[in-house]
Scaffold this motif. Structure first.
Motif, PDB file in Angstrom:
ATOM      1  N   UNK A 286       0.830  -1.206   0.000  1.00  0.00           N
ATOM      2  CA  UNK A 286       0.000   0.000   0.000  1.00  0.00           C
ATOM      3  C   UNK A 286       0.865   1.257   0.000  1.00  0.00           C
ATOM      4  N   UNK A 287       1.949   1.240   0.779  1.00  0.00           N
ATOM      5  CA  UNK A 287       2.847   2.394   0.837  1.00  0.00           C
ATOM      6  C   UNK A 287       3.528   2.631  -0.511  1.00  0.00           C
TER       7      UNK A 287
ATOM      8  N   UNK B 233      -4.091   2.696   6.173  1.00  0.00           N
ATOM      9  CA  UNK B 233      -4.674   2.710   7.506  1.00  0.00           C
ATOM     10  C   UNK B 233      -5.071   1.305   7.964  1.00  0.00           C
ATOM     11  N   UNK B 234      -5.562   0.506   7.017  1.00  0.00           N
ATOM     12  CA  UNK B 234      -6.002  -0.839   7.361  1.00  0.00           C
ATOM     13  C   UNK B 234      -4.875  -1.742   7.808  1.00  0.00           C
ATOM     14  N   UNK B 235      -3.657  -1.475   7.353  1.00  0.00           N
ATOM     15  CA  UNK B 235      -2.529  -2.285   7.793  1.00  0.00           C
ATOM     16  C   UNK B 235      -2.157  -2.048   9.235  1.00  0.00           C
TER      17      UNK B 235
ATOM     18  N   UNK C 137      -8.501   7.004  -2.580  1.00  0.00           N
ATOM     19  CA  UNK C 137      -9.229   6.579  -1.377  1.00  0.00           C
ATOM     20  C   UNK C 137      -8.908   5.143  -0.987  1.00  0.00           C
ATOM     21  N   UNK C 138      -8.854   4.247  -1.959  1.00  0.00           N
ATOM     22  CA  UNK C 138      -8.616   2.836  -1.647  1.00  0.00           C
ATOM     23  C   UNK C 138      -7.188   2.626  -1.156  1.00  0.00           C
TER      24      UNK C 138
ATOM     25  N   UNK D   5     -15.224   0.616   1.574  1.00  0.00           N
ATOM     26  CA  UNK D   5     -14.453   0.943   0.373  1.00  0.00           C
ATOM     27  C   UNK D   5     -13.848  -0.303  -0.258  1.00  0.00           C
ATOM     28  N   UNK D   6     -13.306  -1.180   0.578  1.00  0.00           N
ATOM     29  CA  UNK D   6     -12.690  -2.393   0.061  1.00  0.00           C
ATOM     30  C   UNK D   6     -13.712  -3.308  -0.604  1.00  0.00           C
TER      31      UNK D   6
END
Length: 441
Positions: free
Chosen positions: A41-42, A201-203, A194-195, A398-399
């Motif tokens: 994600x990063x 954040x989800x990680x 957004x995703x 969102x996911x």
């Protein structure tokens, strides 16, 4: 009302030097947060949106620390594992939902993380990834079943420290644009980000991190007398170490990489021709260390909850738990045989974990405001918890929307069904709490 002795700061009741030598449980949670899914994600955020999402990266460390703090309070103030607390104060059905939620999220993650570890090991050494998968599974099984939790805690503290230093060192060989980086601290969401922001954040706010914390502290024998130490542990691991890890990876990626299709391994390889082999190898070894520590930390999560649910011990002194731990470690070798591009698999893992997280946060908040703990949450702690619940719920939505936007297939259909079931359970739990509060007033 006067505060109880458990309301202490992170440096009361002991010196910083003592805390540094005794900390540990939150580092295991941090090792899972600092995994290949977070890294993917990063990398995607930096490659696609330059420095614009730096504020999300910083926010993820704060949110992750807050989630761990709430889980820490529940574990220390109840002196029980989370499954046992849920069964006692909510009922057997709720405890089964929690166990199944975690086992699915952590189990799928285990296979994909092993695939990543094996791929990185193969890239570094040239040895077939499947051989590496079996090798790492055997190392896990022998280490964990032989020495238990303290083995993994010792290893992840070393690995995470080395990984953080590695990525910080990589900043010295990458040309940073400090002006643009500073502007990235101003909150904004570019179109289509957004995703990716949800993934970052989800990680950090994840169901496995939240649910494992009561067990790791119990293994260490921590009680409310270690409240200050436990708080320091969270600040040092999630807020500082994980925060530096995330910011360093993001800055390296945002400064150099422009191909949004690069994955974790290919991003490391791309650094070679761009800015030199030293950056490539630093990034690659950092990725490998983070993936190995994540694999080890994630391995112990399902056995903790399943053993607690079955009434077994949650240390290797109980032979049944030892066998369960070894079985999970050995089965993870199958991940190296999955093949295919890791990035899509990591998205699925993050999706499953994200849709399962709101339920875990709702459970923790419910119990922290019940008779399960000796001291209910403060208004500030509850406000932070509700903010986490809102954010994690939005991420989950969102996911799910992203997964089904391209049409329903086997994998996206599974994510959708899982999300619906867990979403209904979360809504029912919130409704249960509101009904009980209304009855009291």
């Amino acid at each position: 009302m006067t505060e109880t002795p458990t309301d202490v700061t992170a440096v009361e009741g002991g010196t910083v030097r003592n805390y540094l030598s005794e900390m540990g449980p939150s580092w295991v949670a941090g090792s899972i947060a600092a995994g290949p899914a977070t890294m993917a994600s990063l990398i995607a955020a930096g490659a696609r949106f330059d420095y614009a999402l730096l504020w999300v990266v910083v926010l993820s460390a704060v949110a992750g620390a807050l989630a761990q703090y709430l889980a820490m309070r529940l574990g220390l103030l109840s002196q029980q594992g989370i499954v046992n607390i849920v069964e006692e104060y909510l009922g057997r059905w709720w405890s089964w939902v929690l166990v199944i939620d975690v086992v699915i999220a952590a189990g799928v993650a285990q296979l994909v993380i092993m695939n990543t570890v094996a791929s990185v090991s193969s890239t570094i050494t040239g040895i077939d990834a499947r051989i590496w998968g079996v090798t790492w599974a055997l190392i896990l099984a022998i280490g964990l079943a032989g020495r238990g939790y303290r083995f993994i805690e010792f290893v992840v503290k070393l690995l995470i420290t080395a990984v953080v230093l590695t990525f910080v060192a990589s900043l010295y060989v990458v040309p940073l644009d400090l002006g643009n980086a500073a502007r990235g601290l101003v909150p904004s969401l570019p179109s289509g980000s957004a995703v990716v922001a949800a993934g970052i954040l989800g990680g950090a706010v994840h169901i496995t991190l939240i649910t494992m914390h009561s067990y790791t502290m119990r293994v260490r024998g921590w009680t409310d007398r270690e409240y200050g130490l436990a708080t320091f542990d969270i600040v040092a691991s999630m807020l500082i170490a994980f925060g530096i890890y995330s910011v360093a990876i993001f800055l390296v990626t945002a400064s150099v990489i422009t191909d949004p299709n690069l994955t974790t391994v290919s991003a490391a390889q791309a650094l070679g021709p761009l800015i030199g082999s030293s950056a490539k190898w630093l990034f690659l070894f950092g990725l490998g260390g983070a993936a190995v520590s994540t694999l080890g930390g994630n391995t112990i999560v399902p056995p903790f909850l399943v053993a607690d649910k079955l009434g077994w011990g949650t240390t290797v002194e109980d032979s049944r738990y030892r066998v369960l731990l070894a079985a999970v470690a050995l089965l993870s070798a199958l991940g190296a045989f999955i093949g295919g591009e890791v990035i899509g698999q990591l998205v699925l893992v993050l999706a499953l974990g994200t849709v399962g997280t709101p339920f875990a946060i709702a459970v923790v908040l419910y119990l922290l405001n019940s008779e399960a703990v000796s001291e209910s949450n403060s208004v500030l702690a509850n406000s932070g918890g509700m903010a986490l619940l809102f954010v994690s719920g939005s991420l989950a939505a969102n996911f799910v929307r992203e997964q089904i936007s391209g049409g329903i297939n086997l994998l996206s259909g599974f994510v959708l069904v899982f999300a619906i079931v867990i979403g209904i359970a979360t809504i029912l739990l919130i409704g249960k709490y509101m009904h009980e509060e209304a009855a009291v007033t």
